[in-house]
Structure formats: structure tokens, C-alpha cells
Motif scaffolding. Structure first.
Motif, PDB file in Angstrom:
ATOM      1  N   GLN A   1     -32.875   3.046  70.101  1.00  0.00           N
ATOM      2  CA  GLN A   1     -32.395   1.781  69.551  1.00  0.00           C
ATOM      3  C   GLN A   1     -31.165   1.296  70.304  1.00  0.00           C
ATOM      4  N   PRO A   2     -30.929   0.000  70.290  1.00  0.00           N
ATOM      5  CA  PRO A   2     -29.697  -0.519  70.913  1.00  0.00           C
ATOM      6  C   PRO A   2     -28.470   0.187  70.342  1.00  0.00           C
ATOM      7  N   GLY A   3     -27.557   0.525  71.244  1.00  0.00           N
ATOM      8  CA  GLY A   3     -26.362   1.267  70.861  1.00  0.00           C
ATOM      9  C   GLY A   3     -26.528   2.773  70.926  1.00  0.00           C
ATOM     10  N   GLY A   4     -27.748   3.212  71.125  1.00  0.00           N
ATOM     11  CA  GLY A   4     -28.015   4.647  71.181  1.00  0.00           C
ATOM     12  C   GLY A   4     -27.723   5.249  72.540  1.00  0.00           C
ATOM     13  N   SER A   5     -28.037   6.545  72.659  1.00  0.00           N
ATOM     14  CA  SER A   5     -27.751   7.292  73.880  1.00  0.00           C
ATOM     15  C   SER A   5     -28.977   8.075  74.334  1.00  0.00           C
ATOM     16  N   LEU A   6     -29.045   8.298  75.620  1.00  0.00           N
ATOM     17  CA  LEU A   6     -30.041   9.176  76.229  1.00  0.00           C
ATOM     18  C   LEU A   6     -29.387   9.893  77.394  1.00  0.00           C
ATOM     19  N   ARG A   7     -29.900  11.067  77.695  1.00  0.00           N
ATOM     20  CA  ARG A   7     -29.439  11.810  78.871  1.00  0.00           C
ATOM     21  C   ARG A   7     -30.641  12.103  79.745  1.00  0.00           C
ATOM     22  N   LEU A   8     -30.625  11.559  80.957  1.00  0.00           N
ATOM     23  CA  LEU A   8     -31.678  11.811  81.919  1.00  0.00           C
ATOM     24  C   LEU A   8     -31.299  12.998  82.798  1.00  0.00           C
ATOM     25  N   SER A   9     -32.309  13.783  83.148  1.00  0.00           N
ATOM     26  CA  SER A   9     -32.111  14.919  84.047  1.00  0.00           C
ATOM     27  C   SER A   9     -33.097  14.805  85.199  1.00  0.00           C
ATOM     28  N   CYS A  10     -32.686  15.304  86.341  1.00  0.00           N
ATOM     29  CA  CYS A  10     -33.559  15.326  87.518  1.00  0.00           C
ATOM     30  C   CYS A  10     -33.388  16.666  88.206  1.00  0.00           C
ATOM     31  N   ALA A  11     -34.499  17.376  88.333  1.00  0.00           N
ATOM     32  CA  ALA A  11     -34.484  18.690  88.961  1.00  0.00           C
ATOM     33  C   ALA A  11     -35.121  18.607  90.339  1.00  0.00           C
ATOM     34  N   ALA A  12     -34.395  19.061  91.340  1.00  0.00           N
ATOM     35  CA  ALA A  12     -34.914  19.106  92.704  1.00  0.00           C
ATOM     36  C   ALA A  12     -35.352  20.535  93.018  1.00  0.00           C
ATOM     37  N   SER A  13     -36.541  20.680  93.592  1.00  0.00           N
ATOM     38  CA  SER A  13     -37.048  22.010  93.926  1.00  0.00           C
ATOM     39  C   SER A  13     -37.798  21.947  95.247  1.00  0.00           C
ATOM     40  N   GLY A  14     -38.082  23.128  95.793  1.00  0.00           N
ATOM     41  CA  GLY A  14     -38.801  23.207  97.053  1.00  0.00           C
ATOM     42  C   GLY A  14     -37.921  23.753  98.150  1.00  0.00           C
ATOM     43  N   ASN A  15     -38.151  23.300  99.359  1.00  0.00           N
ATOM     44  CA  ASN A  15     -37.433  23.785 100.529  1.00  0.00           C
ATOM     45  C   ASN A  15     -36.078  23.076 100.642  1.00  0.00           C
ATOM     46  N   ILE A  16     -35.074  23.602  99.922  1.00  0.00           N
ATOM     47  CA  ILE A  16     -33.757  22.968  99.891  1.00  0.00           C
ATOM     48  C   ILE A  16     -32.706  23.950 100.393  1.00  0.00           C
ATOM     49  N   PHE A  17     -32.067  23.588 101.505  1.00  0.00           N
ATOM     50  CA  PHE A  17     -30.929  24.356 101.991  1.00  0.00           C
ATOM     51  C   PHE A  17     -29.648  23.821 101.381  1.00  0.00           C
ATOM     52  N   SER A  18     -29.543  22.495 101.367  1.00  0.00           N
ATOM     53  CA  SER A  18     -28.396  21.856 100.732  1.00  0.00           C
ATOM     54  C   SER A  18     -28.732  20.411 100.391  1.00  0.00           C
ATOM     55  N   THR A  19     -27.968  19.846  99.474  1.00  0.00           N
ATOM     56  CA  THR A  19     -28.121  18.447  99.089  1.00  0.00           C
ATOM     57  C   THR A  19     -26.856  17.678  99.407  1.00  0.00           C
ATOM     58  N   ASN A  20     -27.005  16.388  99.555  1.00  0.00           N
ATOM     59  CA  ASN A  20     -25.858  15.523  99.803  1.00  0.00           C
ATOM     60  C   ASN A  20     -25.768  14.537  98.644  1.00  0.00           C
ATOM     61  N   ALA A  21     -25.899  13.270  98.912  1.00  0.00           N
ATOM     62  CA  ALA A  21     -25.795  12.292  97.831  1.00  0.00           C
ATOM     63  C   ALA A  21     -26.994  12.388  96.890  1.00  0.00           C
ATOM     64  N   MET A  22     -26.716  12.105  95.620  1.00  0.00           N
ATOM     65  CA  MET A  22     -27.754  12.027  94.599  1.00  0.00           C
ATOM     66  C   MET A  22     -27.535  10.734  93.824  1.00  0.00           C
ATOM     67  N   GLY A  23     -28.592  10.207  93.251  1.00  0.00           N
ATOM     68  CA  GLY A  23     -28.403   8.949  92.534  1.00  0.00           C
ATOM     69  C   GLY A  23     -29.514   8.637  91.570  1.00  0.00           C
ATOM     70  N   TRP A  24     -29.259   7.584  90.807  1.00  0.00           N
ATOM     71  CA  TRP A  24     -30.245   7.042  89.877  1.00  0.00           C
ATOM     72  C   TRP A  24     -30.430   5.561  90.176  1.00  0.00           C
ATOM     73  N   TYR A  25     -31.681   5.149  90.163  1.00  0.00           N
ATOM     74  CA  TYR A  25     -32.056   3.752  90.342  1.00  0.00           C
ATOM     75  C   TYR A  25     -32.962   3.374  89.179  1.00  0.00           C
ATOM     76  N   ARG A  26     -33.156   2.094  88.974  1.00  0.00           N
ATOM     77  CA  ARG A  26     -34.063   1.658  87.920  1.00  0.00           C
ATOM     78  C   ARG A  26     -34.802   0.402  88.354  1.00  0.00           C
ATOM     79  N   GLN A  27     -35.964   0.239  87.739  1.00  0.00           N
ATOM     80  CA  GLN A  27     -36.781  -0.934  88.028  1.00  0.00           C
ATOM     81  C   GLN A  27     -37.378  -1.452  86.728  1.00  0.00           C
ATOM     82  N   ALA A  28     -36.996  -2.658  86.381  1.00  0.00           N
ATOM     83  CA  ALA A  28     -37.532  -3.314  85.193  1.00  0.00           C
ATOM     84  C   ALA A  28     -38.760  -4.125  85.585  1.00  0.00           C
ATOM     85  N   PRO A  29     -39.642  -4.410  84.643  1.00  0.00           N
ATOM     86  CA  PRO A  29     -40.843  -5.195  84.953  1.00  0.00           C
ATOM     87  C   PRO A  29     -40.505  -6.529  85.615  1.00  0.00           C
TER      88      PRO A  29
END
Length: 121
Positions: free
Chosen positions: A13-41
């Protein structure tokens, strides 16, 4: 290869909260920048928030003061805490990670499949 899996989306509902998580897996030696993007209809994908490897953050003006991006380097995770959600925050949210498979490798950008966030009463 690197796989990204988002979770935590849903209906809130409006005014509410959510927490998004993103797990990276596979052949990873190191990570640099991370981010979130969104696309509305009917709209182009837009940046929501980014965080560098040393923790510097950047936010879209529309979410400043309401959203917080964070990361756990040991777990190759990135999070987006979303508070005071508005109907205009409704979109598919995608995580984005720059990762490399070895010390001499170059960073590549990877995308998740997206998670739907719907803000509605």
C-alpha cells in the motif's frame, strides 16, 4: 558467467515499505559498482540507485530520502530498502552488477531478470 537473482518485490500500500535483495552467483572474482534500475509500463528503464565498491551511493531525485541502497561484499549481495512508497514507484526493478571472473579479467555488467513492485491501495 554470472547470474543475478532479485527477490522481495510484491504488492504494498502507499506509504508502505519493501526490501529488495539481489544475489550474484557464478564465476565471480570481485565486484565493482552495483545498482538498481526500474522500468514502468510504457517508460524507459531508469536508474534508481547505485553503490560503488567502496560504498559511495547515488540516487535518483525521485527516491532520495525514501530509498537506501546497501551491499554485502562477502555475500555478493545488493539491497534496496524502499520506504514511503508511492504509486509512481510501481515498476519492474532490476539489479545490475559489474563483476569480473579473475584478477586479470575486465569487469562486465550483468542484469537480473527483474522483480515486480506494485504500490496500490
Amino acid at each position: 558467467q554470472v547470474q543475478l537473482v532479485e527477490s522481495g518485490g510484491g504488492l504494498v500500500q502507499p506509504g508502505g515499505s519493501l526490501r529488495l535483495s539481489c544475489a550474484a552467483s557464478g564465476n565471480i572474482f570481485s565486484t565493482n559498482a552495483m545498482g538498481w534500475y526500474r522500468q514502468a509500463p510504457g517508460k524507459e528503464r531508469e536508474l534508481v540507485a547505485t553503490i560503488t565498491g567502496v560504498g559511495s551511493t547515488k540516487y535518483a531525485d525521485s527516491v532520495k530520502g525514501r530509498f537506501t541502497i546497501s551491499r554485502d561484499n562477502a555475500k555478493n549481495m545488493v539491497y534496496l530498502q524502499m520506504n514511503s512508497l508511492k504509486p509512481e514507484d510501481t515498476a519492474v526493478y532490476y539489479c545490475n552488477v559489474d563483476a569480473r571472473g579473475g584478477k586479470m579479467s575486465t569487469y562486465r555488467t550483468y542484469w537480473g531478470q527483474g522483480t515486480q513492485v506494485t504500490v496500490s491501495s
